[in-house]
Design a protein around this motif. Structure first.
Motif, PDB file in Angstrom:
ATOM      1  N   PRO A  38      -2.610  12.480  -8.306  1.00 40.52           N
ATOM      2  CA  PRO A  38      -2.991  11.084  -8.554  1.00 40.52           C
ATOM      3  C   PRO A  38      -3.491  10.451  -7.257  1.00 40.52           C
ATOM      4  O   PRO A  38      -3.201  10.939  -6.165  1.00 40.52           O
ATOM      5  CB  PRO A  38      -1.695  10.438  -9.021  1.00 40.52           C
ATOM      6  N   HIS A  39      -4.249   9.374  -7.408  1.00 41.95           N
ATOM      7  CA  HIS A  39      -4.761   8.680  -6.223  1.00 41.95           C
ATOM      8  C   HIS A  39      -3.623   8.133  -5.369  1.00 41.95           C
ATOM      9  O   HIS A  39      -3.701   8.107  -4.141  1.00 41.95           O
ATOM     10  CB  HIS A  39      -5.699   7.542  -6.625  1.00 41.95           C
ATOM     11  N   SER A  40      -2.559   7.651  -6.015  1.00 37.55           N
ATOM     12  CA  SER A  40      -1.447   7.087  -5.256  1.00 37.55           C
ATOM     13  C   SER A  40      -0.119   7.657  -5.744  1.00 37.55           C
ATOM     14  O   SER A  40       0.021   8.033  -6.901  1.00 37.55           O
ATOM     15  CB  SER A  40      -1.451   5.563  -5.351  1.00 37.55           C
ATOM     16  N   TYR A  41       0.808   7.701  -4.820  1.00 34.34           N
ATOM     17  CA  TYR A  41       2.141   8.223  -5.086  1.00 34.34           C
ATOM     18  C   TYR A  41       3.074   7.637  -4.036  1.00 34.34           C
ATOM     19  O   TYR A  41       2.670   6.794  -3.229  1.00 34.34           O
ATOM     20  CB  TYR A  41       2.150   9.762  -5.070  1.00 34.34           C
ATOM     21  N   THR A  42       4.309   8.078  -4.020  1.00 34.59           N
ATOM     22  CA  THR A  42       5.289   7.560  -3.058  1.00 34.59           C
ATOM     23  C   THR A  42       5.389   8.492  -1.858  1.00 34.59           C
ATOM     24  O   THR A  42       5.466   9.705  -2.006  1.00 34.59           O
ATOM     25  CB  THR A  42       6.675   7.419  -3.720  1.00 34.59           C
ATOM     26  N   VAL A  43       5.383   7.889  -0.689  1.00 33.54           N
ATOM     27  CA  VAL A  43       5.558   8.617   0.566  1.00 33.54           C
ATOM     28  C   VAL A  43       6.801   8.033   1.242  1.00 33.54           C
ATOM     29  O   VAL A  43       6.958   6.817   1.314  1.00 33.54           O
ATOM     30  CB  VAL A  43       4.334   8.468   1.489  1.00 33.54           C
ATOM     31  N   ILE A  87       7.408   4.160   0.532  1.00 35.99           N
ATOM     32  CA  ILE A  87       6.136   3.447   0.496  1.00 35.99           C
ATOM     33  C   ILE A  87       5.487   3.819  -0.827  1.00 35.99           C
ATOM     34  O   ILE A  87       4.982   4.934  -0.991  1.00 35.99           O
ATOM     35  CB  ILE A  87       5.253   3.840   1.697  1.00 35.99           C
ATOM     36  N   LEU A  88       5.527   2.905  -1.774  1.00 35.43           N
ATOM     37  CA  LEU A  88       5.043   3.170  -3.126  1.00 35.43           C
ATOM     38  C   LEU A  88       3.568   2.836  -3.266  1.00 35.43           C
ATOM     39  O   LEU A  88       3.085   1.911  -2.605  1.00 35.43           O
ATOM     40  CB  LEU A  88       5.841   2.356  -4.145  1.00 35.43           C
ATOM     41  N   ASN A  89       2.898   3.573  -4.124  1.00 32.40           N
ATOM     42  CA  ASN A  89       1.490   3.332  -4.468  1.00 32.40           C
ATOM     43  C   ASN A  89       0.540   3.579  -3.297  1.00 32.40           C
ATOM     44  O   ASN A  89      -0.403   2.818  -3.081  1.00 32.40           O
ATOM     45  CB  ASN A  89       1.277   1.917  -5.020  1.00 32.40           C
ATOM     46  N   THR A  90       0.765   4.629  -2.559  1.00 29.74           N
ATOM     47  CA  THR A  90      -0.105   4.974  -1.443  1.00 29.74           C
ATOM     48  C   THR A  90      -0.401   6.464  -1.484  1.00 29.74           C
ATOM     49  O   THR A  90      -0.104   7.143  -2.460  1.00 29.74           O
ATOM     50  CB  THR A  90       0.521   4.565  -0.086  1.00 29.74           C
ATOM     51  N   ASN A  91      -0.974   6.970  -0.414  1.00 28.15           N
ATOM     52  CA  ASN A  91      -1.191   8.409  -0.263  1.00 28.15           C
ATOM     53  C   ASN A  91      -1.290   8.710   1.233  1.00 28.15           C
ATOM     54  O   ASN A  91      -1.371   7.800   2.064  1.00 28.15           O
ATOM     55  CB  ASN A  91      -2.438   8.870  -1.032  1.00 28.15           C
ATOM     56  N   LEU A  92      -1.276   9.974   1.566  1.00 25.99           N
ATOM     57  CA  LEU A  92      -1.290  10.356   2.979  1.00 25.99           C
ATOM     58  C   LEU A  92      -2.577   9.938   3.684  1.00 25.99           C
ATOM     59  O   LEU A  92      -2.549   9.518   4.842  1.00 25.99           O
ATOM     60  CB  LEU A  92      -1.061  11.864   3.113  1.00 25.99           C
ATOM     61  N   ALA A  93      -3.701  10.031   2.971  1.00 22.48           N
ATOM     62  CA  ALA A  93      -4.981   9.645   3.576  1.00 22.48           C
ATOM     63  C   ALA A  93      -4.988   8.157   3.929  1.00 22.48           C
ATOM     64  O   ALA A  93      -5.461   7.761   4.998  1.00 22.48           O
ATOM     65  CB  ALA A  93      -6.133   9.982   2.640  1.00 22.48           C
ATOM     66  N   GLU A  94      -4.452   7.323   3.043  1.00 26.34           N
ATOM     67  CA  GLU A  94      -4.408   5.882   3.296  1.00 26.34           C
ATOM     68  C   GLU A  94      -3.504   5.570   4.489  1.00 26.34           C
ATOM     69  O   GLU A  94      -3.829   4.715   5.321  1.00 26.34           O
ATOM     70  CB  GLU A  94      -3.913   5.157   2.042  1.00 26.34           C
ATOM     71  N   LEU A  95      -2.381   6.259   4.573  1.00 26.02           N
ATOM     72  CA  LEU A  95      -1.494   6.070   5.720  1.00 26.02           C
ATOM     73  C   LEU A  95      -2.207   6.446   7.011  1.00 26.02           C
ATOM     74  O   LEU A  95      -2.153   5.713   7.996  1.00 26.02           O
ATOM     75  CB  LEU A  95      -0.218   6.891   5.547  1.00 26.02           C
ATOM     76  N   LYS A  96      -2.880   7.577   6.996  1.00 23.55           N
ATOM     77  CA  LYS A  96      -3.573   8.048   8.194  1.00 23.55           C
ATOM     78  C   LYS A  96      -4.728   7.128   8.582  1.00 23.55           C
ATOM     79  O   LYS A  96      -5.020   6.929   9.761  1.00 23.55           O
ATOM     80  CB  LYS A  96      -4.085   9.471   7.968  1.00 23.55           C
ATOM     81  N   ALA A  97      -5.365   6.518   7.596  1.00 18.20           N
ATOM     82  CA  ALA A  97      -6.540   5.675   7.839  1.00 18.20           C
ATOM     83  C   ALA A  97      -6.194   4.273   8.351  1.00 18.20           C
ATOM     84  O   ALA A  97      -7.095   3.490   8.646  1.00 18.20           O
ATOM     85  CB  ALA A  97      -7.374   5.571   6.567  1.00 18.20           C
ATOM     86  N   GLY A  98      -4.917   3.948   8.467  1.00 11.44           N
ATOM     87  CA  GLY A  98      -4.585   2.632   9.018  1.00 11.44           C
ATOM     88  C   GLY A  98      -3.303   2.015   8.496  1.00 11.44           C
ATOM     89  O   GLY A  98      -2.695   1.179   9.180  1.00 11.44           O
ATOM     90  N   LEU A  99      -2.881   2.374   7.313  1.00 11.53           N
ATOM     91  CA  LEU A  99      -1.666   1.777   6.762  1.00 11.53           C
ATOM     92  C   LEU A  99      -0.447   2.085   7.632  1.00 11.53           C
ATOM     93  O   LEU A  99       0.398   1.218   7.839  1.00 11.53           O
ATOM     94  CB  LEU A  99      -1.428   2.263   5.322  1.00 11.53           C
TER      95      LEU A  99
END
Length: 149
Positions: A38-43, A87-99
């Motif tokens: 999925p596009h988003s998941y929990t990290v 961290i709900l509703n995110t993904n590793l790429a989003e975290l790496k890109a700035g989150l």
């Protein structure tokens, strides 16, 4: 359900006065491992120490969500689970890109602000205690000076 991805090799700091930080990603939801994730998941990320109640209220509170929203991450939810930040509703790429940077700053600022507020409360309590002691001594001295002879 999540799968561990890191043993968070950095040292933990259990001192309650230390600045709270996020150390590393320690787990991601199982669905991230699917052929078509999925596009988003929990990290899950691990904190550097236990989160105190005031920090927890702030991290999970509306001001934090508003700050995430202002930074373009309004879809994110934060939940504290012991020494982990879910961290709900995110993904590793989003975290790496700035989150991750936004969350790191947010957590440190909340920690610093909470510590300052506690220091002010401690100082106010000390000043009140000293004032109460001085007043008690003054009253005792006055009382001792009274004679009923």
């Amino acid at each position: 359900m999540s799968i561990n991805v890191s043993n968070h090799g950095k040292a933990m700091d259990d001192a309650p006065e230390s600045t709270l930080r996020l150390m590393s990603v320690v787990a991601v939801s199982r669905e991230a491992y699917a052929l078509e994730p999925p596009h988003s998941y929990t990290v899950s990320a691990v904190f550097s120490r236990r989160v105190n109640p005031a920090e927890a209220r702030s991290i999970q509170g509306p001001a934090s969500h508003a700050r995430l929203d202002e930074a373009g991450y309004g879809h994110i939810s934060l939940v504290i689970d012991d020494r982990r930040l879910e961290i709900l509703n995110t993904n590793l790429a989003e975290l790496k890109a700035g989150l991750a940077s936004v969350l790191g700053s947010l957590i440190r600022e909340i920690s610093d602000q909470t510590r300052l507020e506690q220091e002010k409360r401690d100082e106010a309590a000390l000043m009140k205690s000293m004032s109460d002691d001085a007043r008690r001594k003054e009253i005792e001295e006055q009382a001792q000076g009274i004679s009923f002879d």
